[in-house]
Motif scaffolding. Structure first.
Motif, short mmCIF file in Angstrom:
data_model
loop_
_atom_site.label_atom_id
_atom_site.label_comp_id
_atom_site.label_asym_id
_atom_site.label_seq_id
_atom_site.Cartn_x
_atom_site.Cartn_y
_atom_site.Cartn_z
N LEU A 138 0.84 -1.20 0.00
CA LEU A 138 0.00 0.00 0.00
C LEU A 138 0.87 1.24 0.00
CD1 LEU A 138 -2.73 1.50 0.41
CD2 LEU A 138 -2.37 1.26 2.86
N ARG A 139 1.85 1.25 0.88
CA ARG A 139 2.76 2.39 0.99
C ARG A 139 3.39 2.68 -0.37
NH1 ARG A 139 4.86 1.38 6.05
NH2 ARG A 139 6.04 -0.32 5.14
N ALA A 140 3.95 1.66 -0.95
CA ALA A 140 4.62 1.84 -2.24
C ALA A 140 3.64 2.33 -3.30
CB ALA A 140 5.26 0.53 -2.69
N GLU A 148 1.15 8.50 5.89
CA GLU A 148 0.53 9.75 6.32
C GLU A 148 1.25 10.95 5.71
OE1 GLU A 148 -1.02 9.73 10.05
OE2 GLU A 148 -1.90 11.68 9.60
N ALA A 149 2.55 10.91 5.78
CA ALA A 149 3.36 12.02 5.26
C ALA A 149 3.18 12.18 3.76
CB ALA A 149 4.83 11.78 5.60
N THR A 150 3.17 11.06 3.06
CA THR A 150 3.04 11.12 1.60
C THR A 150 1.72 11.77 1.21
OG1 THR A 150 4.28 9.07 1.46
CG2 THR A 150 3.09 9.76 -0.51
N ILE A 186 1.66 6.67 -6.87
CA ILE A 186 0.63 7.50 -7.50
C ILE A 186 0.86 8.97 -7.19
CG2 ILE A 186 -1.15 7.59 -5.71
CD1 ILE A 186 -3.21 7.07 -7.82
N VAL A 187 1.39 9.26 -6.02
CA VAL A 187 1.66 10.65 -5.67
C VAL A 187 2.78 11.19 -6.57
CG1 VAL A 187 2.64 12.15 -3.90
CG2 VAL A 187 0.79 10.59 -3.32
N ALA A 188 3.79 10.39 -6.75
CA ALA A 188 4.90 10.81 -7.62
C ALA A 188 4.39 11.13 -9.01
CB ALA A 188 5.96 9.71 -7.68
N LYS A 189 3.51 10.27 -9.48
CA LYS A 189 2.97 10.49 -10.83
C LYS A 189 2.13 11.77 -10.89
CE LYS A 189 1.06 7.41 -14.00
NZ LYS A 189 0.33 6.15 -14.28
N SER A 190 1.41 12.03 -9.81
CA SER A 190 0.59 13.24 -9.77
C SER A 190 1.47 14.48 -9.83
CB SER A 190 -0.24 13.27 -8.49
OG SER A 190 -1.22 12.27 -8.54
N PHE A 191 2.60 14.40 -9.14
CA PHE A 191 3.51 15.54 -9.15
C PHE A 191 4.00 15.80 -10.57
CE2 PHE A 191 4.76 15.14 -4.42
CZ PHE A 191 3.62 15.86 -4.10
N GLU A 192 4.28 14.74 -11.28
CA GLU A 192 4.70 14.92 -12.67
C GLU A 192 3.61 15.66 -13.44
OE1 GLU A 192 5.71 11.19 -14.42
OE2 GLU A 192 7.10 10.66 -12.80
N ASN A 193 2.37 15.25 -13.22
CA ASN A 193 1.25 15.91 -13.87
C ASN A 193 1.24 17.41 -13.58
OD1 ASN A 193 0.14 13.84 -15.19
ND2 ASN A 193 -1.77 13.74 -14.01
N ILE A 194 1.39 17.72 -12.29
CA ILE A 194 1.37 19.12 -11.88
C ILE A 194 2.48 19.91 -12.56
CG2 ILE A 194 1.74 20.65 -9.92
CD1 ILE A 194 0.26 18.74 -8.15
N TYR A 230 -1.40 16.68 -0.76
CA TYR A 230 -2.40 17.72 -0.62
C TYR A 230 -1.74 19.11 -0.51
CZ TYR A 230 -6.68 15.02 -0.50
OH TYR A 230 -7.74 14.24 -0.85
N ALA A 231 -0.67 19.17 0.21
CA ALA A 231 0.04 20.45 0.38
C ALA A 231 0.52 20.95 -0.98
CB ALA A 231 1.21 20.27 1.33
N GLU A 232 1.10 20.04 -1.73
CA GLU A 232 1.66 20.40 -3.03
C GLU A 232 0.58 20.90 -3.98
OE1 GLU A 232 5.22 21.16 -4.11
OE2 GLU A 232 4.91 19.73 -2.45
N GLU A 233 -0.55 20.19 -3.95
CA GLU A 233 -1.66 20.57 -4.82
C GLU A 233 -2.13 22.00 -4.50
OE1 GLU A 233 -5.47 19.21 -3.82
OE2 GLU A 233 -6.10 18.75 -5.86
N ARG A 234 -2.28 22.23 -3.21
CA ARG A 234 -2.77 23.53 -2.83
C ARG A 234 -1.75 24.62 -3.14
NH1 ARG A 234 -3.88 25.95 2.58
NH2 ARG A 234 -2.20 24.46 2.95
N LYS A 235 -0.49 24.30 -2.89
CA LYS A 235 0.56 25.28 -3.18
C LYS A 235 0.54 25.67 -4.66
CE LYS A 235 4.10 23.49 -0.75
NZ LYS A 235 5.51 23.10 -0.61
#
Lengths: 202, 202, 202, 202
Positions: free
Chosen positions: A53-55, A117-119, A60-68, A124-129
């Motif tokens: 789950l962690r991985a 939790e941190a990930t 998916i978060v890493a991929k989202s960052f690429e999108n952003i 969410y922080a990154e998205e809002r920023k």
DNA sequence: GATGAATGAGGGTTCATTCAT
DNA sequence: TATGAATGAACCCTCATTCAT
């Protein structure tokens, strides 16, 4: 040419299943079966079901960052960027909604795993920023009304989360309509010409 | 005077635990332990763990309907009613957020239980109808701008769902701030004077 | 006039259910429900579920003995008595087959309860003794061939047990046909004219 | 050389225990313990406790059919074949009596499992057909009296079932004596010389 | 006599996980 | 890499039994 990247295959499958059902309901056997492999193989690639789950979340978060990042590089008009971001949510619906569901589920049952939790928090922080940054840029360029960019970012992203929830719960929920309503509302508040996208005259 | 209504005690406890964690994660033993009774007792009052969930959802939905009715009876000014509805979400946060969480979880793992499905759908339909009704009344009384009441209702309630999700996922989410932002946005669209309402820091 | 003899009601119901299913499968609740009373009431009348079984077996055995005695008193012609005994098995099929089934089930799961064991043994012994007695009388009166009465008794009663088993296992088993075949066989061995006895199709 | 065929081990053990006690009384733990393995392993090989019963019954019936076929191939004298069949019941007593007991128990508690029901019915049908076939052959070859082969087959097999029951219920039941009495009776009816096996003068 | 409420023990079953191959 | 076999822990649920009323 690799025939398949097993590690990533597991990540992808896990993501799909964990989002569709939830962590507790999806069995290791389910995941393995989806890939046509033996359940024990999961433990060759991952320490744990939880580690998987962690991985998966990190993936998916890493991929989202690429999108952003891609979004920010391609466009330069703030209004256009916001519109793109919203479109992105409609188009990549399944990916995003997966993340929200998994995040919610995680909070329900895994209080304790700080890494996950941190990930999630980071995402969410990154998205809002990012949203905040775009809006601020628009305000500074005098393209938008002078409004609190942080709060507006929060507003947008809260509404989008609401969309994700409803699209799961309500079978007749129209994501595109809801997002369009959001766009109009935002643009009005930003003081932009609301381009008359067909419906409701005036 | 009954010492305790066991049936209702079970409902309440189940609601609390199912919302906090989720159906699969909460064991019958957990529920019983919360009440300090034997797990087998659950089966004296309910057919099933699922039947308990069903009864709990029906219970909370029935209670929500009472809230809605009370709201409509007490107030008469449409603007005031909308504000009350929003306040209600802040005050009764835990109850509402429980329902959303359980509904979401249910969709994840119990596809098939039609009774529960129907109850959830009924709740959402009723909520939207009520909001829509209030707005239409305001429009007809020329207190509000002429807007599509159904869509506005949907907008409000989608955002509120988003709030519920975020308050679970994000530890630093400020529910009251988000709801206040929603109120301002709505009132602007309805063409009302946005009174500055000195809100408390929370 | 007693409205009902609860004790006996329990006995009768238990007998019926234990025979139809078996001791382990029938719950105390089943028995109580059959009578429309509370399960706890069983424990007012009987110490145990096992005690109820014990009492039920004793009850049915006692009744069987009455049957046997009645048979011996009414008739005096040995051949007629044997025929009556066989008819009895066809007519009182359900009662007898209940006893066999319960006896068999008991042996399966209750090794240890000496009281029940003894009651069952006593029944079988008594049955064989009676048959043996009748046959011996027929032989002594030179009505029958000189044969070993004990073995013949055993033969008859073994076959009847077989009938009971088959009527449970085989849905198309014709009890009356089988018993008639037995009668013919016995009478032949006893050297009696096998009267053709126009038996009804069943 | 396989160290052990777990699947078959389970079948054999289940057969033994289900016959000795009964389906409801025997726990999965019991079966596992008999083999010195973990109870969960049962579910690796079988879907269910019931599926295990089903498989076990099918297994024993298949084996019985082999027995029957072997019997028919080896012998050619009808009288000899009948005698062999009876001997078979004495020698393989435990196997046969297991089947009868399980069949009876099944009828008591599993009304509904059509597969098992069919297997049991098939066994009994086959057994009777074989006996009937042998007798008919004897009649046609003028070795036996002209009698109804079907009814005689039924008679034999009913008596044998009776033997099985009594050997469970009555501790002092002498199987071999009972079967010998049956043989004599049958042979007499078939018009064969009853070889003077010691007792009863004349 | 009779009941509703409560419990303890145990049974069937699932599942994450391990290990030898 | 990958699998089949095996296990221990835990879960849902049933049931005989008790007890206060």
């Amino acid at each position: 040419m690799k025939r398949h990247d097993r590690h990533e295959e597991f990540l992808l499958t896990a993501l799909e299943l964990f989002a569709e059902r939830n962590f507790a309901t999806v069995t290791v056997k389910d995941i393995a079966q989806s890939l046509g492999v033996n359940p024990a193989l999961v433990y060759y690639y991952f320490e744990n079901k939880t580690a998987l789950l962690r991985a998966a979340i990190e993936f998916i978060v890493a991929k989202s960052f690429e999108n952003i990042e891609a979004l920010e590089k391609e466009n330069c008009d703030p209004a256009q960027m916001i519109a793109s971001w919203l479109d992105n949510h409609v188009k990549n619906y399944s990916e995003i909604h997966r993340f929200v569901k998994i995040a919610l589920d995680f909070k329900s049952a895994h209080e304790g795993d700080d890494a996950i939790e941190a990930t999630i928090a980071r995402f969410y922080a990154e998205e809002r920023k990012m949203l905040s940054r775009i809006i601020r840029r628009g305000v500074e360029a005098r393209l938008f009304n002078r409004i609190d960019s942080d709060r507006m970012a929060q507003f947008i992203s809260t509404f989008l989360d609401g969309c994700m929830v409803r699209s799961v719960i309500l079978s007749n929920f129209k994501l595109s309509v809801a997002v369009e309503d959001l766009r109009r509302t935002i643009f009005e508040q930003l003081g932009l010409q609301v381009r008359p996208k067909a419906h409701n005259g005036a």
